[in-house]
Design a protein around this motif. Structure first.
Motif, short mmCIF file in Angstrom:
data_model
loop_
_atom_site.label_atom_id
_atom_site.label_comp_id
_atom_site.label_asym_id
_atom_site.label_seq_id
_atom_site.Cartn_x
_atom_site.Cartn_y
_atom_site.Cartn_z
N GLU A 89 59.13 21.61 46.11
CA GLU A 89 58.37 20.56 45.29
C GLU A 89 56.96 20.92 45.62
OE1 GLU A 89 59.65 19.31 43.01
OE2 GLU A 89 61.97 18.89 43.57
N ALA A 90 56.37 22.17 45.51
CA ALA A 90 55.05 22.60 45.85
C ALA A 90 54.06 21.77 44.87
CB ALA A 90 54.99 24.01 45.14
N ASN A 91 54.65 21.18 43.85
CA ASN A 91 53.77 20.40 42.88
C ASN A 91 53.27 18.97 43.79
OD1 ASN A 91 56.66 20.83 42.01
ND2 ASN A 91 56.32 18.57 41.61
N PHE A 92 53.78 18.64 44.67
CA PHE A 92 53.65 17.48 45.50
C PHE A 92 52.60 17.71 46.52
CE2 PHE A 92 58.01 15.49 44.57
CZ PHE A 92 57.62 15.28 43.44
N PRO A 111 55.89 34.87 56.53
CA PRO A 111 56.07 34.71 54.99
C PRO A 111 56.22 33.18 54.56
CG PRO A 111 57.86 36.07 55.90
CD PRO A 111 57.05 35.58 57.02
N VAL A 112 55.84 33.04 53.54
CA VAL A 112 56.02 31.45 53.08
C VAL A 112 56.52 31.53 51.53
CG1 VAL A 112 54.71 29.38 52.63
CG2 VAL A 112 54.15 30.61 54.47
N MET A 113 57.37 30.78 51.26
CA MET A 113 58.22 31.03 49.85
C MET A 113 58.00 29.39 49.43
SD MET A 113 61.28 33.39 50.48
CE MET A 113 61.43 33.75 48.60
N VAL A 114 57.33 28.93 48.23
CA VAL A 114 56.84 28.02 47.82
C VAL A 114 57.83 27.65 46.46
CG1 VAL A 114 55.30 26.36 47.17
CG2 VAL A 114 54.81 28.08 49.06
N TYR A 115 58.49 26.47 46.23
CA TYR A 115 59.06 26.47 44.92
C TYR A 115 58.47 25.04 44.49
CZ TYR A 115 62.31 29.68 46.96
OH TYR A 115 63.03 30.92 47.37
#
Length: 200
Positions: A89-92, A111-115
């Motif tokens: 919930e990257a949008n938050f 590494p960072v994986m954002v969804y």
């Protein structure tokens, strides 16, 4: 070389499922991952990332004021190497959170994986999503479909009465009971009163 990845889509595309599967792949090989989610997203429970198909995992719940760079640096020092950071919930997130995660990549080489969602129910970019589109090393669209079969790129919010909402707070946590993913044509119809949720 570590990278900042932004995996984006509309609602109900399977982002959380993909995140949980990717984290599991690391863990299965004995590698440590850290999962993060906004504290106010309690749809599955506080500090839990859950998917529509029933998968879930514990996560660290962060607040708007949390310094994610400092948090991850401390976790790395306390518990040993971290193979990957996953954020649902990257949008938050805030714009500051995005830059803190970029520092994790650039300074800690993790590494960072954002969804998350790219746009809100009014077709506007979320602040964190806008920042990710500007600075992420790699972006991947996770696809889902509209009821007509076209690729869904937009989302509408339904009010308690089932009618399409045209205004309101940008962030309003919810799932299938509140949001419907649509193609741009049907989103435009919905925003102009020419589409109703019953049509699905």
């Amino acid at each position: 070389m570590a990278k900042l990845y932004f995996n984006y889509s509309t609602m109900n595309a399977g982002k959380s499922t993909m995140l949980l599967q990717a984290s599991y792949n690391y863990q299965e090989r004995g590698m440590r991952t850290v999962l993060l989610i906004a504290a106010f997203d309690e749809r599955t429970g506080k500090g839990i990332i859950g998917s529509r198909i029933g998968l879930e995992a514990s996560a660290i719940a962060f607040e708007g004021h949390t310094d994610l760079f400092r948090l991850i640096k401390e976790l790395s020092a306390e518990g040993g190497p971290i193979a990957c950071i996953f954020v649902d919930e990257a949008n938050f997130m805030t714009r500051q959170h995005v830059w803190q995660l970029a520092r994790v990549v650039d300074r800690l080489n993790i590494p960072v994986m954002v969804y998350g969602l790219r746009t809100d129910f009014q077709g506007k970019l979320f602040p964190a999503s806008e920042e990710l589109l500007a600075i992420a090393d790699e972006m991947r669209e996770v696809r889902t479909i509209c009821h007509c079969g076209r690729k869904a790129t937009m989302v509408v919010r339904l009010g308690a009465d089932g009618e399409v909402a045209r205004e309101g707070a940008q962030i309003d946590v919810g799932g299938n009971e509140k949001y419907v993913s649509l193609c741009r044509r049907h989103w435009d119809d919905a925003m102009n009163g020419e589409w109703r949720a019953e049509a699905v």
